[in-house]
Design a protein around this motif. Structure first.
Motif, PDB file in Angstrom:
ATOM      1  N   MET A   1      16.020   0.233  29.498  1.00  0.00           N
ATOM      2  CA  MET A   1      16.694  -0.961  29.011  1.00  0.00           C
ATOM      3  C   MET A   1      16.310  -2.131  29.893  1.00  0.00           C
ATOM      4  SD  MET A   1      18.240   0.676  26.634  1.00  0.00           S
ATOM      5  CE  MET A   1      17.174   2.121  26.698  1.00  0.00           C
TER       6      MET A   1
ATOM      7  N   ASN B   1      29.166  -1.237  27.773  1.00  0.00           N
ATOM      8  CA  ASN B   1      29.636  -0.459  26.623  1.00  0.00           C
ATOM      9  C   ASN B   1      30.411   0.792  27.031  1.00  0.00           C
ATOM     10  OD1 ASN B   1      28.560  -2.338  24.923  1.00  0.00           O
ATOM     11  ND2 ASN B   1      26.709  -1.167  24.439  1.00  0.00           N
TER      12      ASN B   1
ATOM     13  N   ASP C   1      22.423   7.601  35.287  1.00  0.00           N
ATOM     14  CA  ASP C   1      21.286   7.000  34.569  1.00  0.00           C
ATOM     15  C   ASP C   1      20.026   7.205  35.402  1.00  0.00           C
ATOM     16  OD1 ASP C   1      19.578   5.036  32.989  1.00  0.00           O
ATOM     17  OD2 ASP C   1      21.513   4.747  32.009  1.00  0.00           O
ATOM     18  N   GLN C   2      18.910   6.759  34.854  1.00  0.00           N
ATOM     19  CA  GLN C   2      17.629   6.896  35.534  1.00  0.00           C
ATOM     20  C   GLN C   2      17.638   6.093  36.838  1.00  0.00           C
ATOM     21  OE1 GLN C   2      15.392   8.929  34.484  1.00  0.00           O
ATOM     22  NE2 GLN C   2      14.936   8.752  32.295  1.00  0.00           N
TER      23      GLN C   2
ATOM     24  N   ASN D   1      17.484   2.301  36.722  1.00  0.00           N
ATOM     25  CA  ASN D   1      18.526   1.575  35.974  1.00  0.00           C
ATOM     26  C   ASN D   1      19.092   0.416  36.802  1.00  0.00           C
ATOM     27  OD1 ASN D   1      20.486   1.290  33.762  1.00  0.00           O
ATOM     28  ND2 ASN D   1      21.974   1.996  35.266  1.00  0.00           N
TER      29      ASN D   1
ATOM     30  N   PHE E   1      19.185  12.866  33.278  1.00  0.00           N
ATOM     31  CA  PHE E   1      20.159  13.864  32.824  1.00  0.00           C
ATOM     32  C   PHE E   1      19.477  15.107  32.251  1.00  0.00           C
ATOM     33  CE2 PHE E   1      20.891  10.513  29.281  1.00  0.00           C
ATOM     34  CZ  PHE E   1      19.865  11.008  28.468  1.00  0.00           C
TER      35      PHE E   1
ATOM     36  N   SER F   1      26.877   7.955  25.306  1.00  0.00           N
ATOM     37  CA  SER F   1      26.760   7.091  24.135  1.00  0.00           C
ATOM     38  C   SER F   1      25.363   6.484  24.049  1.00  0.00           C
ATOM     39  CB  SER F   1      27.814   5.985  24.274  1.00  0.00           C
ATOM     40  OG  SER F   1      27.497   4.913  23.451  1.00  0.00           O
TER      41      SER F   1
ATOM     42  N   ALA G   1      22.419   7.596  24.279  1.00  0.00           N
ATOM     43  CA  ALA G   1      21.497   7.944  25.362  1.00  0.00           C
ATOM     44  C   ALA G   1      20.779   9.273  25.119  1.00  0.00           C
ATOM     45  CB  ALA G   1      22.265   8.000  26.677  1.00  0.00           C
TER      46      ALA G   1
ATOM     47  N   TRP H   1      17.176   9.769  23.736  1.00  0.00           N
ATOM     48  CA  TRP H   1      15.959   9.430  24.489  1.00  0.00           C
ATOM     49  C   TRP H   1      15.362  10.726  25.031  1.00  0.00           C
ATOM     50  CZ3 TRP H   1      13.555   4.857  24.391  1.00  0.00           C
ATOM     51  CH2 TRP H   1      14.289   3.742  23.948  1.00  0.00           C
TER      52      TRP H   1
ATOM     53  N   THR I   1      16.528  -3.189  24.194  1.00  0.00           N
ATOM     54  CA  THR I   1      16.610  -1.731  24.100  1.00  0.00           C
ATOM     55  C   THR I   1      15.239  -1.054  24.116  1.00  0.00           C
ATOM     56  OG1 THR I   1      18.608  -2.027  22.776  1.00  0.00           O
ATOM     57  CG2 THR I   1      17.612   0.155  22.729  1.00  0.00           C
TER      58      THR I   1
HETATM   59  C1  LIG Z   1      20.664   2.506  24.833  1.00  0.00           C
HETATM   60  S1  LIG Z   1      21.225   2.763  26.463  1.00  0.00           S
HETATM   61  C2  LIG Z   1      22.899   3.223  26.177  1.00  0.00           C
HETATM   62  C3  LIG Z   1      23.796   2.691  27.231  1.00  0.00           C
HETATM   63  C4  LIG Z   1      25.275   2.829  26.974  1.00  0.00           C
HETATM   64  N1  LIG Z   1      25.711   4.196  27.075  1.00  0.00           N
HETATM   65  C5  LIG Z   1      25.658   2.253  25.642  1.00  0.00           C
HETATM   66  O1  LIG Z   1      26.287   2.949  24.837  1.00  0.00           O
HETATM   67  O2  LIG Z   1      25.353   1.083  25.405  1.00  0.00           O
HETATM   68  C6  LIG Z   1      20.503   4.318  26.890  1.00  0.00           C
HETATM   69  C7  LIG Z   1      20.598   4.618  28.368  1.00  0.00           C
HETATM   70  O3  LIG Z   1      20.255   5.988  28.557  1.00  0.00           O
HETATM   71  C8  LIG Z   1      19.472   6.066  29.706  1.00  0.00           C
HETATM   72  N2  LIG Z   1      18.653   7.266  29.675  1.00  0.00           N
HETATM   73  C9  LIG Z   1      17.642   7.556  28.834  1.00  0.00           C
HETATM   74  N3  LIG Z   1      17.083   8.724  29.195  1.00  0.00           N
HETATM   75  C10 LIG Z   1      17.758   9.162  30.284  1.00  0.00           C
HETATM   76  C11 LIG Z   1      17.633  10.290  31.119  1.00  0.00           C
HETATM   77  N4  LIG Z   1      16.695  11.216  30.914  1.00  0.00           N
HETATM   78  N5  LIG Z   1      18.497  10.421  32.138  1.00  0.00           N
HETATM   79  C12 LIG Z   1      19.463   9.489  32.375  1.00  0.00           C
HETATM   80  N6  LIG Z   1      19.614   8.396  31.618  1.00  0.00           N
HETATM   81  C13 LIG Z   1      18.768   8.228  30.591  1.00  0.00           C
HETATM   82  C14 LIG Z   1      18.626   4.810  29.676  1.00  0.00           C
HETATM   83  O4  LIG Z   1      18.078   4.543  30.948  1.00  0.00           O
HETATM   84  C15 LIG Z   1      19.626   3.801  29.196  1.00  0.00           C
HETATM   85  O5  LIG Z   1      20.274   3.174  30.252  1.00  0.00           O
END
Ligand SMILES: C[S@@+](CC[C@H](N)C(=O)[O-])C[C@H]1O[C@@H](n2cnc3c(N)ncnc32)[C@H](O)[C@@H]1O
Length: 345
Positions: free
Chosen positions: A1, A53, A81-82, A85, A117, A133, A135, A138, A294
């Protein structure tokens, strides 16, 4: 993001989708077993991004928990998160935003884990209540390129099959790891963008415009053809069937039971705003900024030069091109969200 709070400012679409799972999460908080001890109650937020959020769902859950245990028992909130982040914005929002779950609360301890994660991120049997949420769709890696496009639902059958297999494996990994981290009786609510039962989504139109904007950039020489060909949005929207797939036997998987799995339509917040202001340019601008916040950072991973300036000028140009392309799309773009509630038995 996109960092520096840009995602927070342009993620109304994700907030809209997360809202469809809010009452389920509050209900989970009202039912989760809380041991008799005075030890902390642990909440985990998997894929928190910059936090805005997460405030409403966590606040709703904490209100339920407080009505059960009173104000004294400590509550830990772990935002996962990563490593890259924008955690600085997250902690600022958690500390200062008007609707934060820490407002009027003395015994809340926010913390963060900067790790994927798709690995263990918290100790075994530690988490009472998990939230994730927008996430878990991905993926851990990009299994293949998508000829002529950037978006999995527009992939050829071969490419789509590679993504489907990656998504199946990642989903099982994600659930197995969360199963270890949850306490017995712990609950996890996952909400993520989805496809409907016919495996389609009206959302694809946005990616078609973005794809055309990238083609324009190649034509004008601001993007190399090879860079464009490497670009993929490494996210996989599951159907309800795919989300439930690990739970087919007795609704159980890795010690988790699926209590519910639903797909609902998510209203387009840009369109709701347009119905108020009737401003066509602002509608296109909101959608382009959402797309940039995004998806542009992940696309910019394919650039030959990935320094901050190169990424920023790519994101600026893509946003401008997409905004132009979107200018005459004056119609709502509905999306779907899948919500899953699992319990560690
Ligand atoms: C679209 S954002 C959603 C953020 C928030 N939960 C929301 O609902 O708005 C997706 C988030 O998931 C994280 N993410 C994606 N892959 C991930 C991973 N393998 N481990 C941890 N976080 C991850 C991204 O870095 C990003 O911050």
């Amino acid at each position: 993001m996109e960092g520096r709070g840009f995602y927070n400012a342009n993620s109304a679409w994700q907030a809209s989708g997360a809202a469809t799972a809010l009452s389920l999460f509050a209900e989970a908080a009202s039912e989760v077993p809380l041991d008799d001890t005075e030890g902390p109650i642990v909440l985990a937020d998997y894929g928190s991004s910059q936090g805005r959020n997460s405030l409403a769902p966590l606040r709703a859950a904490i209100t339920e928990l407080r009505s059960r245990v009173g104000p004294q028992r400590p509550i830990i909130v772990a935002h996962v998160d990563q490593p890259a982040n924008d955690f600085a914005t997250l902690f600022d929002v958690v500390d200062t935003a008007a609707g934060s779950y820490t407002s009027d609360e003395g015994n809340i301890f926010p913390c963060a884990v900067g790790r994927s994660f798709y690995r263990s991120v918290l100790p075994p049997d530690y988490v009472h209540l998990g939230w994730s949420s927008y996430a878990a769709h991905w993926l851990s890696r990009v299994p293949t390129r998508i000829p002529g496009h950037i978006y999995v639902p527009r992939a050829t059958a071969d490419a789509r099959a590679a993504f489907t297999e990656q998504a199946r494996s990642d989903w099982e990994t994600f659930l197995s790891l969360r199963a270890l981290e949850l306490r017995p009786g712990g609950r996890l609510v996952i909400v993520a963008p989805a496809l409907d039962d016919s495996a389609t989504t009206p959302f694809a139109v946005l990616f078609d415009y973005a794809n055309q904007a990238l083609v324009d950039m190649v034509a004008e020489g601001t993007l190399h053809r090879e860079e464009r060909e490497r670009m993929v949005v490494s996210a996989f929207q599951r159907t309800r069937t795919e989300a439930q797939a690990p739970f087919v036997d007795d609704r159980r998987f890795a010690g988790l039971t699926a209590r519910s799995c639903t797909v609902s339509e998510v209203p387009d917040p840009s369109w709701l705003q347009f119905e108020q202001d009737r401003d066509q340019r602002a509608l296109a601008a909101r959608r382009a900024a959402f797309f940039r916040a995004t998806f542009a950072p992940t696309l910019s991973d394919a650039l030959d030069h990935r320094d901050a300036d190169a990424r920023k000028s790519f994101c600026n140009r893509l946003e401008a091109g997409l905004c132009q392309r979107l200018d005459d799309h004056v119609a709502p773009i509905a999306t779907f969200a899948v919500t899953l509630l699992v319990v560690k038995e």
